[in-house]
Design a protein around this motif. Structure first.
Motif, PDB file in Angstrom:
ATOM      1  N   UNK A 180       0.803  -1.203   0.000  1.00 31.57           N
ATOM      2  CA  UNK A 180       0.000   0.000   0.000  1.00 31.57           C
ATOM      3  C   UNK A 180       0.844   1.264   0.000  1.00 31.57           C
ATOM      4  N   UNK A 181       0.163   2.386   0.270  1.00 37.84           N
ATOM      5  CA  UNK A 181       0.832   3.688   0.227  1.00 37.84           C
ATOM      6  C   UNK A 181       1.003   4.308   1.614  1.00 37.84           C
ATOM      7  N   UNK A 182       0.748   3.541   2.654  1.00 39.79           N
ATOM      8  CA  UNK A 182       0.716   4.119   3.996  1.00 39.79           C
ATOM      9  C   UNK A 182       2.029   3.920   4.740  1.00 39.79           C
ATOM     10  N   UNK A 183       2.433   4.955   5.447  1.00 40.98           N
ATOM     11  CA  UNK A 183       3.501   4.860   6.424  1.00 40.98           C
ATOM     12  C   UNK A 183       2.861   4.949   7.803  1.00 40.98           C
ATOM     13  N   UNK A 184       3.255   4.035   8.682  1.00 38.53           N
ATOM     14  CA  UNK A 184       2.620   3.941  10.002  1.00 38.53           C
ATOM     15  C   UNK A 184       3.686   4.107  11.074  1.00 38.53           C
ATOM     16  N   UNK A 185       3.364   4.923  12.088  1.00 42.37           N
ATOM     17  CA  UNK A 185       4.267   5.087  13.218  1.00 42.37           C
ATOM     18  C   UNK A 185       3.445   5.318  14.483  1.00 42.37           C
ATOM     19  N   UNK A 186       3.854   4.628  15.557  1.00 49.12           N
ATOM     20  CA  UNK A 186       3.220   4.818  16.859  1.00 49.12           C
ATOM     21  C   UNK A 186       3.909   5.997  17.556  1.00 49.12           C
ATOM     22  N   UNK A 187       3.115   6.973  17.976  1.00 48.93           N
ATOM     23  CA  UNK A 187       3.666   8.139  18.657  1.00 48.93           C
ATOM     24  C   UNK A 187       2.946   8.349  19.984  1.00 48.93           C
ATOM     25  N   UNK A 188       3.588   9.098  20.872  1.00 52.00           N
ATOM     26  CA  UNK A 188       2.987   9.404  22.164  1.00 52.00           C
ATOM     27  C   UNK A 188       3.253  10.853  22.526  1.00 52.00           C
ATOM     28  N   UNK A 189       2.338  11.399  23.292  1.00 58.24           N
ATOM     29  CA  UNK A 189       2.529  12.688  23.973  1.00 58.24           C
ATOM     30  C   UNK A 189       2.270  12.403  25.442  1.00 58.24           C
ATOM     31  N   UNK A 190       3.261  12.601  26.285  1.00 59.48           N
ATOM     32  CA  UNK A 190       3.138  12.182  27.682  1.00 59.48           C
ATOM     33  C   UNK A 190       2.305  13.125  28.525  1.00 59.48           C
ATOM     34  N   UNK A 191       2.089  14.352  28.043  1.00 58.32           N
ATOM     35  CA  UNK A 191       1.286  15.328  28.788  1.00 58.32           C
ATOM     36  C   UNK A 191       0.399  16.096  27.831  1.00 58.32           C
ATOM     37  N   UNK A 192      -0.753  16.537  28.294  1.00 56.03           N
ATOM     38  CA  UNK A 192      -1.658  17.300  27.422  1.00 56.03           C
ATOM     39  C   UNK A 192      -0.945  18.534  26.865  1.00 56.03           C
ATOM     40  N   UNK A 193      -1.123  18.773  25.593  1.00 57.91           N
ATOM     41  CA  UNK A 193      -0.519  19.925  24.951  1.00 57.91           C
ATOM     42  C   UNK A 193       0.916  19.724  24.524  1.00 57.91           C
ATOM     43  N   UNK A 194       1.559  18.660  24.994  1.00 61.51           N
ATOM     44  CA  UNK A 194       2.944  18.392  24.616  1.00 61.51           C
ATOM     45  C   UNK A 194       2.977  17.799  23.209  1.00 61.51           C
ATOM     46  N   UNK A 195       4.028  18.099  22.474  1.00 57.71           N
ATOM     47  CA  UNK A 195       4.107  17.550  21.110  1.00 57.71           C
ATOM     48  C   UNK A 195       4.272  16.035  21.134  1.00 57.71           C
ATOM     49  N   UNK A 196       3.674  15.394  20.151  1.00 60.40           N
ATOM     50  CA  UNK A 196       3.799  13.944  20.038  1.00 60.40           C
ATOM     51  C   UNK A 196       5.085  13.585  19.298  1.00 60.40           C
ATOM     52  N   UNK A 197       5.592  12.402  19.564  1.00 60.03           N
ATOM     53  CA  UNK A 197       6.803  11.948  18.897  1.00 60.03           C
ATOM     54  C   UNK A 197       6.931  10.448  19.013  1.00 60.03           C
ATOM     55  N   UNK A 198       7.977   9.883  18.410  1.00 51.13           N
ATOM     56  CA  UNK A 198       8.183   8.433  18.506  1.00 51.13           C
ATOM     57  C   UNK A 198       8.318   7.994  19.957  1.00 51.13           C
ATOM     58  N   UNK A 199       7.921   6.763  20.231  1.00 45.17           N
ATOM     59  CA  UNK A 199       7.933   6.232  21.594  1.00 45.17           C
ATOM     60  C   UNK A 199       9.284   6.414  22.281  1.00 45.17           C
ATOM     61  N   UNK A 200      10.351   6.025  21.591  1.00 43.40           N
ATOM     62  CA  UNK A 200      11.653   6.040  22.248  1.00 43.40           C
ATOM     63  C   UNK A 200      12.269   7.425  22.334  1.00 43.40           C
ATOM     64  N   UNK A 201      11.639   8.427  21.716  1.00 40.95           N
ATOM     65  CA  UNK A 201      12.143   9.790  21.795  1.00 40.95           C
ATOM     66  C   UNK A 201      11.418  10.607  22.856  1.00 40.95           C
ATOM     67  N   UNK A 202      10.209  10.229  23.165  1.00 45.67           N
ATOM     68  CA  UNK A 202       9.369  11.037  24.049  1.00 45.67           C
ATOM     69  C   UNK A 202       9.293  10.473  25.454  1.00 45.67           C
ATOM     70  N   UNK A 203       9.098   9.155  25.559  1.00 46.63           N
ATOM     71  CA  UNK A 203       8.847   8.549  26.872  1.00 46.63           C
ATOM     72  C   UNK A 203      10.146   8.340  27.636  1.00 46.63           C
TER      73      UNK A 203
END
Length: 549
Positions: free
Chosen positions: A404-427
């Motif tokens: 297909x044409x999709x790129x998939x990545x799981x991201x997290x934002x640990x606090x409301x309003x905080x920018x989301x990012x890859x799991x291992x970069x944010x958490x």
């Protein structure tokens, strides 16, 4: 499922044998006792890249043997079959490391490469921890994980088939265009050659036939005079006349000789018959070798024309008919080229449209699954004291491909309003462990046949959060096998099977061993985890309460 692990002379382990079981297997022990060494040893036998020096000091070689029990449909069986190994319900992996760094591996007593071990390991064991870089944190595998969660295998197969059809149609279009271009580049030559070949109309075997006829006619011209003389010598003015005269003279005197000339007359009669046959044969030969200068010239001209055309096209004379057919085919392709090119372009457009339809359906399926996964993660994160965190499955458009044409990545934002990012970069470390556990709980349907290992996934948490972690580990283990290295008494208490890793000093040597705990020893170990070095009755009581659930 991992059933046993034997380690000899690896790091600070001289000899160790562990028998693992289904369910939640817990390994505890003081810091530095050697729990991580067990994982290093398991990673070694699975072909993972780890420590460079694993052999215990003073030993010539170290060895690890891991035994797995495989279900009939276990994906490891397919890997074994592809690699040419015998496959049944039991899989034995053995790997040896010598003190000089050489490594050797065996799969069911057959020599194997590290690559085969690593391919097998992906179907056998999945390791999760705060430094997880090979499992859920690898964004390259997120799309496959989402597809497994979505049950998208049929849709993905449809996309792959459409992709193959599209690629094939494009390849066919390029082939038609290339052929057409090549033919057009020599169109003038081909049409001229076709004219020559059509005019001459060569036939297979014609060169030999004409050459034989030409030689015969040339030979006839050379012997024509001799044949005429032979015919004259045999004819009425030659031998025939002499025999007729001899017959007449003998008959005239035969009566006077009382038939004494009968024998001579009979011989002459036989000679006359033979002479007749000789005359007939000579006449036939003259007819067959009759010299027709015009016919000889015609045969010679055609023979030379055939040979000249063969030399021009660098083929044998007998290959000219095949060349004529080839030239005609190429000209026919040229004449039909535009039509074929249009048809090939239409097929490219149709297969591209079919791919677009299939890819869009897969994207819709993935987006629906992403929303469900995000919702499921939200429900899992709250009990793990991550209720303020936001997990998002990001789907972005990428280049078209077989999946297909999709790129998939799981991201997290640990606090409301905080920018989301890859799991291992944010958490953080403790948050990352809980995110991974929650994600694994949600994706557990895609882990069929795997032994899941969690390395200190509960670090930095305690109390109700640690209990929530333990219960989720137990849920994962209910349908398979989970190994967890833990410092949390709450997690340890929820284990189905419990081992303690101990370090002991024997003279100048430090060694590690693993002890299977019975119910009483288990109470003491969990009490130690609760109270520290001094185990009190209160700690034992708390341990009993934890074990009671």
């Amino acid at each position: 499922m991992l059933t046993s692990l034997e380690i000899r002379d690896m790091l600070i382990i001289d000899q160790m044998a562990l028998e693992f079981r289904p369910g939640l297997n817990v390994l505890t022990g003081e810091t530095g006792a050697g729990k991580s060494i067990l994982l290093d040893a398991l990673g070694f036998v699975l072909g993972w890249r780890g420590r460079a020096e694993l052999v215990r000091g003073g030993a010539e070689r170290g060895e690890v043997v891991a035994v797995f029990d495989l279900a009939p449909d276990h994906p490891a069986l397919e890997v074994l079959e592809e690699a040419g190994f015998a496959a049944d319900g039991e899989l034995i992996l053995r790997r040896v490391n010598t003190s000089d760094g050489r490594k050797s591996a065996w799969v069911n007593d057959q020599r194997a490469s590290g690559d085969v071990l690593r391919r097998l390991s992906r179907t056998l064991v999945e390791l999760h921890g705060q430094q997880d870089d090979r499992g859920l944190l690898d964004a390259r595998g997120h799309r496959a994980l989402l597809d497994s969660f979505a049950g998208a295998e049929d849709a993905r197969q449809t996309v792959r088939a459409a992709w193959q059809d599209w690629r094939q149609a494009e390849a066919d279009h390029r082939a038609v265009a290339d052929r057409l271009q090549a033919v057009r580049a020599e169109e003038e030559f081909l049409r001229h050659a076709q004219g020559e070949l059509t005019t001459l109309a060569p036939e297979t075997g014609e060169d030999d036939r004409l050459d034989t006829e030409r030689r015969r006619m040339q030979a006839g011209a050379r012997v024509e005079e001799e044949l005429q003389r032979a015919g004259a010598a045999l004819g009425p003015d030659g031998a025939e006349a002499m025999l007729v005269d001899a017959t007449r003279w003998l008959e005239a005197c035969n009566d006077q000789l009382d038939g004494a000339a009968d024998a001579a007359l009979a011989s002459i009669q036989r000679a006359m018959e033979g002479l007749g046959e000789a005359q007939a044969a000579t006449e036939r030969l003259q007819q067959e070798l009759a010299h027709d200068p015009a016919a000889l010239e015609g045969i010679t001209e055609r023979l030379f024309a055939l040979r000249d055309l063969a030399r021009k096209h660098k083929v044998a004379s007998d290959d000219l008919p095949a060349l004529a057919a080839t030239v005609s085919e190429r000209i026919a392709a040229l004449d039909a080229g535009d039509r074929d090119l249009t048809a090939a372009a239409d097929k490219v457009a149709k297969t591209a449209a079919a791919y677009d339809t299939a890819a869009e359906a897969l994207t819709a399926l993935r987006r629906d699954a992403a929303a469900r996964l995000d919702q499921a993660m939200g429900a899992e994160l709250a009990p793990l004291k991550l209720d303020r965190a936001l997990f998002t499955t990001e789907i972005t458009a990428g280049e078209a491909g077989p999946d297909g044409r999709d790129q998939v990545q799981f991201t997290v934002a640990t606090n409301p309003g905080a920018p989301a990012g890859p799991l291992n970069k944010i958490a953080s470390g403790g948050e990352l462990s809980r995110f991974l556990l929650a994600l694994k709980v949600c994706l557990t349907g895609g882990a069929s046949g795997l032994t899941l290992i969690f390395d200190e996934i509960d670090r930095g948490i305690g109390g109700a959060t640690a209990d929530a972690v333990g219960r989720r580990l137990g849920n994962l283990a209910a349908a398979g096998q989970v190994l967890v290295v833990t410092h949390s008494p709450q997690v340890a208490a929820l284990g189905s099977h419990h081992w303690r890793v101990e370090k002991r000093i024997e003279g100048p040597v430090t060694l590690s061993r693993v002890v299977a705990l019975d119910p009483g020893s288990r109470i003491d170990e969990i009490a130690r985890m609760l109270a520290g070095d001094t185990v009190t009755e209160e700690a034992r009581g708390a341990a009993r309460a934890l074990l009671a659930g």
